[in-house]
Design a protein around this motif. Structure first.
Motif, PDB file in Angstrom:
ATOM      1  N   THR A   1       0.821  -1.411  -0.065  1.00  0.00           N
ATOM      2  CA  THR A   1      -0.109  -0.109  -0.024  1.00  0.00           C
ATOM      3  C   THR A   1       0.735   1.070  -0.040  1.00  0.00           C
ATOM      4  O   THR A   1       1.955   1.391   0.682  1.00  0.00           O
ATOM      5  N   THR A   2       0.393   2.344  -0.657  1.00  0.00           N
ATOM      6  CA  THR A   2       1.110   3.447  -0.644  1.00  0.00           C
ATOM      7  C   THR A   2       1.106   4.345   0.971  1.00  0.00           C
ATOM      8  O   THR A   2       1.994   4.709   1.200  1.00  0.00           O
ATOM      9  N   THR A   3      -0.162   4.133   1.389  1.00  0.00           N
ATOM     10  CA  THR A   3       0.070   4.556   2.914  1.00  0.00           C
ATOM     11  C   THR A   3       1.189   3.978   3.786  1.00  0.00           C
ATOM     12  O   THR A   3       1.706   4.602   4.585  1.00  0.00           O
TER      13      THR A   3
ATOM     14  N   GLN B   1       4.437   5.496   2.804  1.00  0.00           N
ATOM     15  CA  GLN B   1       4.663   6.821   3.325  1.00  0.00           C
ATOM     16  C   GLN B   1       4.849   6.723   4.800  1.00  0.00           C
ATOM     17  O   GLN B   1       5.449   7.413   5.138  1.00  0.00           O
ATOM     18  N   LYS B   2       4.084   5.948   5.347  1.00  0.00           N
ATOM     19  CA  LYS B   2       4.134   5.782   7.014  1.00  0.00           C
ATOM     20  C   LYS B   2       5.587   5.347   7.419  1.00  0.00           C
ATOM     21  O   LYS B   2       6.331   5.967   8.279  1.00  0.00           O
TER      22      LYS B   2
ATOM     23  N   SER C   1       8.181   8.123   6.565  1.00  0.00           N
ATOM     24  CA  SER C   1       8.084   9.171   7.639  1.00  0.00           C
ATOM     25  C   SER C   1       9.131   8.960   8.741  1.00  0.00           C
ATOM     26  O   SER C   1       9.598   9.955   9.344  1.00  0.00           O
TER      27      SER C   1
ATOM     28  N   GLN D   1       3.489  12.753  14.456  1.00  0.00           N
ATOM     29  CA  GLN D   1       1.868  13.277  14.218  1.00  0.00           C
ATOM     30  C   GLN D   1       1.143  13.584  15.535  1.00  0.00           C
ATOM     31  O   GLN D   1       0.286  14.577  15.412  1.00  0.00           O
TER      32      GLN D   1
END
Length: 250
Positions: free
Chosen positions: A172-174, A177-178, A181, A237
């Motif tokens: 997954t792209t999410t 990215q997580k 990060s 976050q």
């Protein structure tokens, strides 16, 4: 991650509190007196904490490697005993290996001028003031800097190769990215820290002027400890959410 970040923050705090008071005093008063013992003590804690950070940053990269490449085994491997051992040995190595460099410097002879043209007691201006032969110390610092720079950097590069290979396989792209990060903050800190160290210690003293050394020292003692918490905070976050709540209340 926060456990090792606390050690990084403490080392930055030691560097800042060890150098900034004298620096501010010299700027405000046009100069500040310091005893010879105080100068050597300041040099010891400054360089010792710097060496500690050299070994602490690879520990943090190993922590990121376990969290991303072995997430299901992370809690089992990174238990309390492992965290204490991984955070303790950088401090032990930093404060013990530093003796081999500070002791020869403490035996320097200073014949005439005793005015240090610098913000704090540091190797390069002390070499300039000494009337002793400092070539041995300069060679020793260079030879010690090689393993303390190459080995941690090589370990960090190796762990991030495995990390990026794992991130590529995340479907997954999410998720990608997580994972990225959580690594970007550490990579920025590694780049700024080792970049200033390269300019200060890997280049021989004849390769740069005292003005350049002052600028690099200022980056290392002020801007790096200042921006480290900012870099990690902006990537957090929870802190972002807290800032949004505060701004909304206003």
């Amino acid at each position: 991650m926060y456990y090792f970040l606390s050690h990084l923050s403490f080392s930055d705090l030691v560097i800042a509190t060890n150098t900034l008071p004298n620096m501010l005093g010299a700027i405000l008063l046009g100069g500040k007196k310091m005893t010879y013992l105080g100068c050597i003590t300041q040099l010891y804690f400054f360089s010792g904490t710097t060496v500690t950070e050299c070994f602490l940053l690879p520990v943090m990269s190993y922590d990121r490697y376990l969290a991303i490449c072995n997430p299901l085994r992370y809690s089992c491997i990174m238990d309390l005993k492992c965290r204490i051992c991984l955070s303790l040995w950088p401090w032990v190595l930093g404060l013990t290996l530093n003796f081999t460099i500070v002791l020869p410097i403490a035996n320097f002879n200073f014949c005439h001028n005793n005015i240090i043209d610098h913000f704090y007691c540091e190797l390069f201006p002390l070499q300039k003031l000494s009337c002793s032969d400092t070539s041995f110390v300069e060679l020793e610092v260079f030879l010690f800097s090689l393993p303390m720079f190459i080995c941690p950097c090589g370990f960090i590069v190796g762990t991030y190769v495995y990390i990026f290979l794992t991130i590529v396989r995340i479907p997954t792209t999410t998720g990608k990215q997580k994972a990225l990060s959580t690594c970007s903050s550490h990579l920025i800190v590694v780049g700024t820290f080792y970049g200033t160290l390269t300019a200060k210690y890997m280049i021989p003293s004849k390769g740069h002027t005292l003005l350049i050394n002052k600028i690099v020292s200022l980056l290392h003692t002020v801007f790096t400890p200042l921006f480290n918490p900012i870099i990690y905070s902006l990537r957090n976050q929870d802190i972002k959410s807290a800032l949004k709540k505060v701004s909304c209340k206003k």
